[in-house]
Design a protein around this motif. Structure first.
Motif, PDB file in Angstrom:
ATOM      1  N   ARG A   1      13.353  11.461  -3.105  1.00  0.00           N
ATOM      2  CA  ARG A   1      12.296  11.463  -2.098  1.00  0.00           C
ATOM      3  C   ARG A   1      10.917  11.615  -2.734  1.00  0.00           C
ATOM      4  N   ARG A   2      10.840  12.391  -3.785  1.00  0.00           N
ATOM      5  CA  ARG A   2       9.559  12.571  -4.463  1.00  0.00           C
ATOM      6  C   ARG A   2       9.085  11.255  -5.084  1.00  0.00           C
ATOM      7  N   GLN A   3       9.993  10.520  -5.675  1.00  0.00           N
ATOM      8  CA  GLN A   3       9.623   9.243  -6.284  1.00  0.00           C
ATOM      9  C   GLN A   3       9.163   8.241  -5.224  1.00  0.00           C
ATOM     10  N   MET A   4       9.883   8.187  -4.103  1.00  0.00           N
ATOM     11  CA  MET A   4       9.484   7.261  -3.046  1.00  0.00           C
ATOM     12  C   MET A   4       8.143   7.647  -2.449  1.00  0.00           C
ATOM     13  N   ALA A   5       7.903   8.947  -2.248  1.00  0.00           N
ATOM     14  CA  ALA A   5       6.624   9.385  -1.699  1.00  0.00           C
ATOM     15  C   ALA A   5       5.481   9.061  -2.664  1.00  0.00           C
ATOM     16  N   ALA A   6       5.690   9.308  -3.958  1.00  0.00           N
ATOM     17  CA  ALA A   6       4.655   8.996  -4.942  1.00  0.00           C
ATOM     18  C   ALA A   6       4.369   7.500  -4.979  1.00  0.00           C
ATOM     19  N   MET A   7       5.401   6.677  -4.871  1.00  0.00           N
ATOM     20  CA  MET A   7       5.202   5.230  -4.886  1.00  0.00           C
ATOM     21  C   MET A   7       4.406   4.785  -3.664  1.00  0.00           C
ATOM     22  N   CYS A   8       4.733   5.319  -2.486  1.00  0.00           N
ATOM     23  CA  CYS A   8       4.009   4.937  -1.273  1.00  0.00           C
ATOM     24  C   CYS A   8       2.539   5.358  -1.346  1.00  0.00           C
ATOM     25  N   VAL A   9       2.277   6.560  -1.850  1.00  0.00           N
ATOM     26  CA  VAL A   9       0.897   7.037  -1.955  1.00  0.00           C
ATOM     27  C   VAL A   9       0.116   6.188  -2.958  1.00  0.00           C
ATOM     28  N   ALA A  10       0.724   5.855  -4.096  1.00  0.00           N
ATOM     29  CA  ALA A  10       0.032   5.039  -5.097  1.00  0.00           C
ATOM     30  C   ALA A  10      -0.285   3.643  -4.556  1.00  0.00           C
ATOM     31  N   VAL A  11       0.679   3.033  -3.875  1.00  0.00           N
ATOM     32  CA  VAL A  11       0.446   1.705  -3.298  1.00  0.00           C
ATOM     33  C   VAL A  11      -0.647   1.768  -2.239  1.00  0.00           C
ATOM     34  N   ALA A  12      -0.596   2.813  -1.407  1.00  0.00           N
ATOM     35  CA  ALA A  12      -1.612   2.943  -0.360  1.00  0.00           C
ATOM     36  C   ALA A  12      -2.998   3.142  -0.949  1.00  0.00           C
ATOM     37  N   ALA A  13      -3.125   3.952  -1.991  1.00  0.00           N
ATOM     38  CA  ALA A  13      -4.437   4.180  -2.610  1.00  0.00           C
ATOM     39  C   ALA A  13      -4.976   2.898  -3.232  1.00  0.00           C
ATOM     40  N   PHE A  14      -4.140   2.159  -3.950  1.00  0.00           N
ATOM     41  CA  PHE A  14      -4.568   0.917  -4.593  1.00  0.00           C
ATOM     42  C   PHE A  14      -5.003  -0.115  -3.554  1.00  0.00           C
ATOM     43  N   CYS A  15      -4.223  -0.273  -2.518  1.00  0.00           N
ATOM     44  CA  CYS A  15      -4.514  -1.305  -1.529  1.00  0.00           C
ATOM     45  C   CYS A  15      -5.685  -0.917  -0.629  1.00  0.00           C
ATOM     46  N   SER A  16      -5.853   0.384  -0.358  1.00  0.00           N
ATOM     47  CA  SER A  16      -6.988   0.795   0.482  1.00  0.00           C
ATOM     48  C   SER A  16      -8.307   0.522  -0.229  1.00  0.00           C
ATOM     49  N   VAL A  17      -8.355   0.706  -1.549  1.00  0.00           N
ATOM     50  CA  VAL A  17      -9.571   0.384  -2.301  1.00  0.00           C
ATOM     51  C   VAL A  17      -9.848  -1.113  -2.255  1.00  0.00           C
ATOM     52  N   LEU A  18      -8.813  -1.931  -2.477  1.00  0.00           N
ATOM     53  CA  LEU A  18      -9.005  -3.386  -2.419  1.00  0.00           C
ATOM     54  C   LEU A  18      -9.439  -3.828  -1.034  1.00  0.00           C
ATOM     55  N   THR A  19      -8.839  -3.253  -0.013  1.00  0.00           N
ATOM     56  CA  THR A  19      -9.200  -3.645   1.349  1.00  0.00           C
ATOM     57  C   THR A  19     -10.638  -3.267   1.677  1.00  0.00           C
ATOM     58  N   THR A  20     -11.074  -2.093   1.213  1.00  0.00           N
ATOM     59  CA  THR A  20     -12.461  -1.673   1.461  1.00  0.00           C
ATOM     60  C   THR A  20     -13.452  -2.601   0.763  1.00  0.00           C
ATOM     61  N   VAL A  21     -13.154  -2.942  -0.480  1.00  0.00           N
ATOM     62  CA  VAL A  21     -14.033  -3.871  -1.210  1.00  0.00           C
ATOM     63  C   VAL A  21     -14.062  -5.229  -0.521  1.00  0.00           C
ATOM     64  N   ALA A  22     -12.869  -5.704  -0.089  1.00  0.00           N
ATOM     65  CA  ALA A  22     -12.813  -7.004   0.591  1.00  0.00           C
ATOM     66  C   ALA A  22     -13.577  -6.975   1.902  1.00  0.00           C
ATOM     67  N   ALA A  23     -13.498  -5.857   2.637  1.00  0.00           N
ATOM     68  CA  ALA A  23     -14.201  -5.773   3.917  1.00  0.00           C
ATOM     69  C   ALA A  23     -15.710  -5.843   3.713  1.00  0.00           C
ATOM     70  N   HIS A  24     -16.265  -5.159   2.730  1.00  0.00           N
ATOM     71  CA  HIS A  24     -17.704  -5.206   2.473  1.00  0.00           C
ATOM     72  C   HIS A  24     -18.106  -6.529   1.836  1.00  0.00           C
ATOM     73  N   ARG A  25     -17.163  -7.192   1.175  1.00  0.00           N
ATOM     74  CA  ARG A  25     -17.486  -8.493   0.581  1.00  0.00           C
ATOM     75  C   ARG A  25     -17.513  -9.590   1.643  1.00  0.00           C
ATOM     76  N   LEU A  26     -16.520  -9.562   2.555  1.00  0.00           N
ATOM     77  CA  LEU A  26     -16.429 -10.597   3.576  1.00  0.00           C
ATOM     78  C   LEU A  26     -17.314 -10.296   4.778  1.00  0.00           C
ATOM     79  N   ALA A  27     -17.549  -8.996   5.051  1.00  0.00           N
ATOM     80  CA  ALA A  27     -18.392  -8.611   6.195  1.00  0.00           C
ATOM     81  C   ALA A  27     -19.309  -7.479   5.755  1.00  0.00           C
ATOM     82  N   PRO A  28     -20.361  -7.797   5.054  1.00  0.00           N
ATOM     83  CA  PRO A  28     -21.229  -6.731   4.516  1.00  0.00           C
ATOM     84  C   PRO A  28     -21.925  -5.909   5.589  1.00  0.00           C
ATOM     85  N   ASP A  29     -22.067  -6.440   6.782  1.00  0.00           N
ATOM     86  CA  ASP A  29     -22.753  -5.725   7.853  1.00  0.00           C
ATOM     87  C   ASP A  29     -21.762  -5.074   8.821  1.00  0.00           C
TER      88      ASP A  29
END
Length: 412
Positions: A126-154
């Protein structure tokens, strides 16, 4: 009579397990299509909007094909003994590289979840699965935030508000995916354990029956064969000095051998005889083990031994045919006494084919029942049911020789 052997039952259980395996693999293939299809649409939209060129589009399509191959490999090895660390690392690297396409469009958000859904099928803590989910979520949330400001800066949401929002959405999506796939893996393990348990129980039952039969034979023949050996040796020694005594000893050997043969025949006939109560219990056990609900009524008492034996053979053949020739989910057995006869009715659903019931086993049953003056019938009953019916007449009770006293007011 058609009898289901241990090999037949094992082959039937193996076919069921293989069928469930095929259904499980196909469900994961359908899930893969649901994950890959949005990414393909995202490639087309990114190319149409001018975010990527032809070389990059071809490279992304090749990466999606390779990730799909890794997905199938991770599913197959994960459900077996677990995927190797090398496959997990390589597929994760490929998924991370393809996730960068989130900067060109939101449809690529399914790629990291696609990878997580395959990896969690391997044995992980369970610890390994939780760590994997948190790492994936952190990586993708950063990419999504950058993409949102890139595609819709306002956009109305600032980056420091968008990052935790996307992080929570990704964590929730990953945990839902983990829960569903881990549940399906648990069902997979339960089917495999059930198949192994059935095989172990069948082998254990055969072993116990062999031990019981060997004990019975030892008890029956041990003393007799020892006595035959001793008397034969004594007769050999006295053959030249006392022929009369030797002849008497050999007569005892013959008598002992005949007695032992009679006991063995009696024991074997006892093993081969069919008893009604034992067959009812055995039919219930084997049908319920095959996943068929079984309702059995109590037989009427008393019944003559020959009638009980014939009905026991009918129960055995009927249960065998239900298992081998139907996809039944319920079976009902009723034994009733009616107008000087005992009637056995065995009903089940899930009949296959035409269901005429004209097999060699039922022909042998008809011959057994006919010896006692009864009859047997079988055929379809309703839309998908099958009815096996045997009517066996009961012997007439002994008439009372004492004259009956007249009863006032009784009419014939």
């Amino acid at each position: 009579m058609t009898v289901a052997t241990t090999a037949d039952l094992e082959a039937r259980d193996t076919r069921r397990l293989e069928r469930y395996q095929r259904v499980t693999y196909r469900s994961f293939q359908c899930a893969a299509v649901g994950f890959v299809a949005p990414s393909l649409v995202g490639v087309g939209m990114a190319y149409t909007d001018g975010h990527i060129g032809v070389p990059l589009a071809v490279l992304v399509l090749a990466g999606l094909a390779l990730l799909s191959w890794y997905y199938a490999r991770l599913v197959r090895t994960g459900l077996a003994d677990g995927a190797s660390r090398r496959d997990i690392v390589l597929s994760g690297t490929l998924a991370a590289a393809l996730s960068v396409m989130i900067l060109t469009g939101p449809l690529f958000n399914v790629i990291p979840v696609f990878w997580v859904s395959a990896v969690v099928l391997s044995p992980l803590s369970r610890r390994q699965m939780a760590a994997m989910c948190v790492a994936v979520a952190a990586f993708c949330s950063v990419l999504t935030t950058v993409a949102a400001h890139r595609l819709a800066p306002d956009g109305p949401v600032p980056w420091y508000g968008l990052v935790p929002l996307m992080f929570g959405i990704y964590v929730l999506g990953c945990f839902v995916t983990v829960f569903i796939n881990r549940y399906q893996r648990r069902m997979w393990e339960m089917h495999r354990e059930t198949h192994a348990a059935r095989d172990a129980l069948a082998r254990l039952a055969v072993t116990e029956e062999r031990l019981r039969f060997s004990r019975d034979l030892h008890d029956l023949l041990g003393h007799s064969l020892s006595l035959i050996a001793v008397k034969s040796e004594l007769a050999m020694r006295m053959a030249s000095t006392d022929p009369a005594r030797a002849g008497a000893e050999m007569a005892d050997v013959r008598r002992t051998a005949r007695e032992a043969l009679r006991e063995v025949r009696s024991a074997v006939s006892g093993y081969r005889a069919a008893e009604l109560d034992a067959e009812l219990a055995g039919a219930r056990a084997v049908l319920e083990a095959a996943g068929i609900r079984c309702d059995i009524g109590d037989p009427p008492d008393p019944l003559p031994p020959e009638v009980r034996s014939v009905l026991a053979w009918v129960i055995r053949e009927g249960a065998t045919n239900v298992i081998k020739h139907s996809e039944a989910r319920r079976c009902a057995v009723a034994l009733t006494a009616y107008e000087g006869s005992v009637v056995l009715e065995m009903r089940n659903d899930g009949v296959q084919g035409d269901g005429d019931g004209n097999g060699s086993g039922l022909t042998g049953l008809a011959e057994r029942v006919a010896v006692l003056g009864g009859e047997i019938s079988s055929g379809r009953h309703g839309r998908d049911g099958f009815l096996l019916r045997a009517a066996v007449p009961l012997p007439a009770p002994a008439e009372d020789t004492a004259p009956a006293e007249p009863v006032a007011g009784r009419t014939a």
